[in-house]
Design a protein around this motif. Structure first.
Motif, PDB file in Angstrom:
ATOM      1  N   LEU A  80     -15.908 -12.394  27.147  1.00 45.03           N
ATOM      2  CA  LEU A  80     -15.989 -13.780  27.616  1.00 45.03           C
ATOM      3  C   LEU A  80     -17.387 -14.068  28.165  1.00 45.03           C
ATOM      4  O   LEU A  80     -17.992 -15.101  27.842  1.00 45.03           O
ATOM      5  CB  LEU A  80     -14.936 -14.041  28.689  1.00 45.03           C
ATOM      6  CG  LEU A  80     -14.989 -15.421  29.340  1.00 45.03           C
ATOM      7  CD1 LEU A  80     -14.626 -16.497  28.329  1.00 45.03           C
ATOM      8  CD2 LEU A  80     -14.078 -15.475  30.545  1.00 45.03           C
ATOM      9  N   PHE A  81     -17.922 -13.152  28.987  1.00 44.27           N
ATOM     10  CA  PHE A  81     -19.278 -13.323  29.518  1.00 44.27           C
ATOM     11  C   PHE A  81     -20.292 -13.445  28.389  1.00 44.27           C
ATOM     12  O   PHE A  81     -21.152 -14.329  28.397  1.00 44.27           O
ATOM     13  CB  PHE A  81     -19.655 -12.154  30.431  1.00 44.27           C
ATOM     14  CG  PHE A  81     -21.138 -12.026  30.676  1.00 44.27           C
ATOM     15  CD1 PHE A  81     -21.819 -12.969  31.424  1.00 44.27           C
ATOM     16  CD2 PHE A  81     -21.854 -10.958  30.154  1.00 44.27           C
ATOM     17  CE1 PHE A  81     -23.190 -12.869  31.654  1.00 44.27           C
ATOM     18  CE2 PHE A  81     -23.218 -10.844  30.372  1.00 44.27           C
ATOM     19  CZ  PHE A  81     -23.893 -11.803  31.120  1.00 44.27           C
ATOM     20  N   ALA A  82     -20.206 -12.559  27.400  1.00 38.77           N
ATOM     21  CA  ALA A  82     -21.174 -12.564  26.304  1.00 38.77           C
ATOM     22  C   ALA A  82     -21.117 -13.875  25.518  1.00 38.77           C
ATOM     23  O   ALA A  82     -22.157 -14.447  25.174  1.00 38.77           O
ATOM     24  CB  ALA A  82     -20.927 -11.366  25.381  1.00 38.77           C
ATOM     25  N   VAL A  83     -19.918 -14.360  25.245  1.00 36.74           N
ATOM     26  CA  VAL A  83     -19.775 -15.605  24.480  1.00 36.74           C
ATOM     27  C   VAL A  83     -20.325 -16.789  25.283  1.00 36.74           C
ATOM     28  O   VAL A  83     -21.069 -17.630  24.751  1.00 36.74           O
ATOM     29  CB  VAL A  83     -18.298 -15.831  24.086  1.00 36.74           C
ATOM     30  CG1 VAL A  83     -18.076 -17.221  23.535  1.00 36.74           C
ATOM     31  CG2 VAL A  83     -17.855 -14.783  23.074  1.00 36.74           C
ATOM     32  N   VAL A  84     -19.981 -16.856  26.572  1.00 34.86           N
ATOM     33  CA  VAL A  84     -20.493 -17.943  27.424  1.00 34.86           C
ATOM     34  C   VAL A  84     -22.012 -17.850  27.526  1.00 34.86           C
ATOM     35  O   VAL A  84     -22.718 -18.861  27.430  1.00 34.86           O
ATOM     36  CB  VAL A  84     -19.833 -17.900  28.819  1.00 34.86           C
ATOM     37  CG1 VAL A  84     -20.542 -18.818  29.810  1.00 34.86           C
ATOM     38  CG2 VAL A  84     -18.359 -18.258  28.722  1.00 34.86           C
ATOM     39  N   TYR A  85     -22.538 -16.631  27.708  1.00 37.83           N
ATOM     40  CA  TYR A  85     -23.984 -16.459  27.821  1.00 37.83           C
ATOM     41  C   TYR A  85     -24.683 -16.895  26.532  1.00 37.83           C
ATOM     42  O   TYR A  85     -25.718 -17.559  26.576  1.00 37.83           O
ATOM     43  CB  TYR A  85     -24.334 -15.003  28.143  1.00 37.83           C
ATOM     44  CG  TYR A  85     -25.810 -14.788  28.303  1.00 37.83           C
ATOM     45  CD1 TYR A  85     -26.456 -15.113  29.488  1.00 37.83           C
ATOM     46  CD2 TYR A  85     -26.575 -14.299  27.249  1.00 37.83           C
ATOM     47  CE1 TYR A  85     -27.820 -14.954  29.624  1.00 37.83           C
ATOM     48  CE2 TYR A  85     -27.940 -14.131  27.380  1.00 37.83           C
ATOM     49  CZ  TYR A  85     -28.567 -14.459  28.568  1.00 37.83           C
ATOM     50  OH  TYR A  85     -29.921 -14.309  28.704  1.00 37.83           O
ATOM     51  N   LEU A  86     -24.114 -16.529  25.383  1.00 41.30           N
ATOM     52  CA  LEU A  86     -24.721 -16.898  24.109  1.00 41.30           C
ATOM     53  C   LEU A  86     -24.731 -18.414  23.919  1.00 41.30           C
ATOM     54  O   LEU A  86     -25.743 -18.978  23.498  1.00 41.30           O
ATOM     55  CB  LEU A  86     -23.987 -16.217  22.952  1.00 41.30           C
ATOM     56  CG  LEU A  86     -24.253 -14.724  22.814  1.00 41.30           C
ATOM     57  CD1 LEU A  86     -23.328 -14.108  21.781  1.00 41.30           C
ATOM     58  CD2 LEU A  86     -25.706 -14.483  22.438  1.00 41.30           C
ATOM     59  N   ALA A  87     -23.614 -19.060  24.211  1.00 40.37           N
ATOM     60  CA  ALA A  87     -23.555 -20.515  24.063  1.00 40.37           C
ATOM     61  C   ALA A  87     -24.571 -21.184  24.991  1.00 40.37           C
ATOM     62  O   ALA A  87     -25.306 -22.095  24.575  1.00 40.37           O
ATOM     63  CB  ALA A  87     -22.149 -21.012  24.363  1.00 40.37           C
ATOM     64  N   MET A 112     -27.685  -9.680  22.731  1.00 39.10           N
ATOM     65  CA  MET A 112     -26.290  -9.888  23.133  1.00 39.10           C
ATOM     66  C   MET A 112     -25.385 -10.021  21.913  1.00 39.10           C
ATOM     67  O   MET A 112     -24.255  -9.525  21.922  1.00 39.10           O
ATOM     68  CB  MET A 112     -26.170 -11.139  24.011  1.00 39.10           C
ATOM     69  CG  MET A 112     -26.773 -10.986  25.380  1.00 39.10           C
ATOM     70  SD  MET A 112     -25.884  -9.843  26.440  1.00 39.10           S
ATOM     71  CE  MET A 112     -24.476 -10.829  26.860  1.00 39.10           C
ATOM     72  N   VAL A 113     -25.866 -10.673  20.866  1.00 41.60           N
ATOM     73  CA  VAL A 113     -25.069 -10.796  19.641  1.00 41.60           C
ATOM     74  C   VAL A 113     -24.807  -9.415  19.043  1.00 41.60           C
ATOM     75  O   VAL A 113     -23.677  -9.087  18.667  1.00 41.60           O
ATOM     76  CB  VAL A 113     -25.778 -11.707  18.607  1.00 41.60           C
ATOM     77  CG1 VAL A 113     -25.143 -11.581  17.229  1.00 41.60           C
ATOM     78  CG2 VAL A 113     -25.761 -13.148  19.070  1.00 41.60           C
ATOM     79  N   LEU A 114     -25.846  -8.585  18.979  1.00 41.30           N
ATOM     80  CA  LEU A 114     -25.686  -7.240  18.432  1.00 41.30           C
ATOM     81  C   LEU A 114     -24.758  -6.395  19.297  1.00 41.30           C
ATOM     82  O   LEU A 114     -23.907  -5.653  18.784  1.00 41.30           O
ATOM     83  CB  LEU A 114     -27.051  -6.562  18.294  1.00 41.30           C
ATOM     84  CG  LEU A 114     -28.024  -7.213  17.311  1.00 41.30           C
ATOM     85  CD1 LEU A 114     -29.385  -6.532  17.369  1.00 41.30           C
ATOM     86  CD2 LEU A 114     -27.463  -7.178  15.894  1.00 41.30           C
ATOM     87  N   ASN A 115     -24.897  -6.511  20.613  1.00 44.42           N
ATOM     88  CA  ASN A 115     -24.040  -5.774  21.527  1.00 44.42           C
ATOM     89  C   ASN A 115     -22.595  -6.242  21.405  1.00 44.42           C
ATOM     90  O   ASN A 115     -21.668  -5.426  21.376  1.00 44.42           O
ATOM     91  CB  ASN A 115     -24.542  -5.950  22.961  1.00 44.42           C
ATOM     92  CG  ASN A 115     -23.879  -5.011  23.922  1.00 44.42           C
ATOM     93  OD1 ASN A 115     -23.557  -3.878  23.580  1.00 44.42           O
ATOM     94  ND2 ASN A 115     -23.668  -5.469  25.136  1.00 44.42           N
ATOM     95  N   LEU A 116     -22.396  -7.536  21.320  1.00 45.62           N
ATOM     96  CA  LEU A 116     -21.050  -8.084  21.170  1.00 45.62           C
ATOM     97  C   LEU A 116     -20.424  -7.640  19.854  1.00 45.62           C
ATOM     98  O   LEU A 116     -19.242  -7.278  19.810  1.00 45.62           O
ATOM     99  CB  LEU A 116     -21.102  -9.613  21.249  1.00 45.62           C
ATOM    100  CG  LEU A 116     -19.777 -10.346  21.256  1.00 45.62           C
ATOM    101  CD1 LEU A 116     -18.920  -9.915  22.436  1.00 45.62           C
ATOM    102  CD2 LEU A 116     -20.015 -11.857  21.299  1.00 45.62           C
ATOM    103  N   TYR A 117     -21.223  -7.618  18.798  1.00 40.62           N
ATOM    104  CA  TYR A 117     -20.722  -7.142  17.502  1.00 40.62           C
ATOM    105  C   TYR A 117     -20.297  -5.673  17.597  1.00 40.62           C
ATOM    106  O   TYR A 117     -19.246  -5.287  17.085  1.00 40.62           O
ATOM    107  CB  TYR A 117     -21.790  -7.307  16.417  1.00 40.62           C
ATOM    108  CG  TYR A 117     -21.394  -6.685  15.104  1.00 40.62           C
ATOM    109  CD1 TYR A 117     -20.472  -7.319  14.280  1.00 40.62           C
ATOM    110  CD2 TYR A 117     -21.913  -5.455  14.709  1.00 40.62           C
ATOM    111  CE1 TYR A 117     -20.087  -6.742  13.083  1.00 40.62           C
ATOM    112  CE2 TYR A 117     -21.529  -4.877  13.522  1.00 40.62           C
ATOM    113  CZ  TYR A 117     -20.615  -5.523  12.707  1.00 40.62           C
ATOM    114  OH  TYR A 117     -20.230  -4.945  11.525  1.00 40.62           O
ATOM    115  N   ALA A 118     -21.112  -4.857  18.268  1.00 42.03           N
ATOM    116  CA  ALA A 118     -20.778  -3.432  18.420  1.00 42.03           C
ATOM    117  C   ALA A 118     -19.475  -3.257  19.188  1.00 42.03           C
ATOM    118  O   ALA A 118     -18.640  -2.415  18.840  1.00 42.03           O
ATOM    119  CB  ALA A 118     -21.921  -2.691  19.114  1.00 42.03           C
ATOM    120  N   ILE A 119     -19.289  -4.058  20.219  1.00 41.35           N
ATOM    121  CA  ILE A 119     -18.060  -3.946  21.017  1.00 41.35           C
ATOM    122  C   ILE A 119     -16.850  -4.414  20.216  1.00 41.35           C
ATOM    123  O   ILE A 119     -15.816  -3.748  20.198  1.00 41.35           O
ATOM    124  CB  ILE A 119     -18.205  -4.742  22.331  1.00 41.35           C
ATOM    125  CG1 ILE A 119     -19.150  -3.987  23.252  1.00 41.35           C
ATOM    126  CG2 ILE A 119     -16.859  -4.966  23.005  1.00 41.35           C
ATOM    127  CD1 ILE A 119     -19.524  -4.723  24.503  1.00 41.35           C
TER     128      ILE A 119
END
Length: 192
Positions: free
Chosen positions: A15-22, A171-178
């Motif tokens: 959730l943090f990663a998605v909010v941060y990316l947006a 963050m996109v790459l990290n989110l993809y890895a997770i």
């Protein structure tokens, strides 16, 4: 799934990663628009007789003030993931030091929620400053030191926006890895 489980932390991080990316994407688009306009301040008027606006001009002074705040918010938004990673490493070291993982996971969730709120706050503050710089026609005629100051702030804002974009890519790459290894992560008792 309990509040102190690793799965709660994982979903909270997502959730943090998605909010941060947006927030970052909206911030970068806005900052690049302002940066481009400020960098062209010298091109707005080539008439050497037009010295109407100087560094002491209220219009230029207000633009410089709002632009400086926009640069600050952009840099803070860029540093937020670094602070988050360092804070997470500290919390992970507590587990290695003997603190129970349940307590640390609760701390991680609270820390992640605080980082998410900070991400939204920086985005809102940045968009507000950017909106105040929506009409840069007041800069027509800026020459000399005023135009140079505007160009320098525009350049700093452009560099800050580029760094924020790079952090967003990370963050996109990290989110993809997770997300791609979600099943394995959900089976872990605690995360470091």
């Amino acid at each position: 799934m309990t509040f102190s489980s690793s799965s709660t932390y994982i979903y909270t991080y997502v959730l943090f990663a998605v909010v941060y990316l947006a927030s970052s994407v909206a911030f970068v688009v806005s900052a690049v628009r302002v940066s481009t306009a400020l960098s062209r301040a010298h091109e707005l008027s080539d008439n050497p007789e037009q010295h109407l606006l100087t560094t002491s001009s209220p219009a230029v002074g207000a633009v410089i003030s709002h632009s400086q705040r926009l640069v600050d918010y952009t840099q803070l938004a860029t540093l937020l993931p670094l602070v988050y990673v360092v804070g997470s490493m500290f919390l992970g070291s507590l587990i290695l030091g003997g603190t129970g993982h349940t307590t640390v996971n609760i701390g991680w969730v609270a820390f992640t929620i605080a980082a998410t709120i900070a991400s939204v706050a920086f985005g809102v503050l940045g968009m507000r400053e950017s909106a105040r710089l929506n009409n840069l026609k007041d800069l027509e005629g800026a020459t000399g030191r005023a135009a140079d100051a505007l160009q320098k702030i525009g350049l700093r804002l452009g560099v800050s926006a580029a760094l924020l974009l790079l952090v967003a890519v990370f963050m996109v790459l990290n989110l993809y890895a997770i997300l791609s290894s979600m099943q394995g992560l959900l089976g872990v008792e605690f995360l470091i």
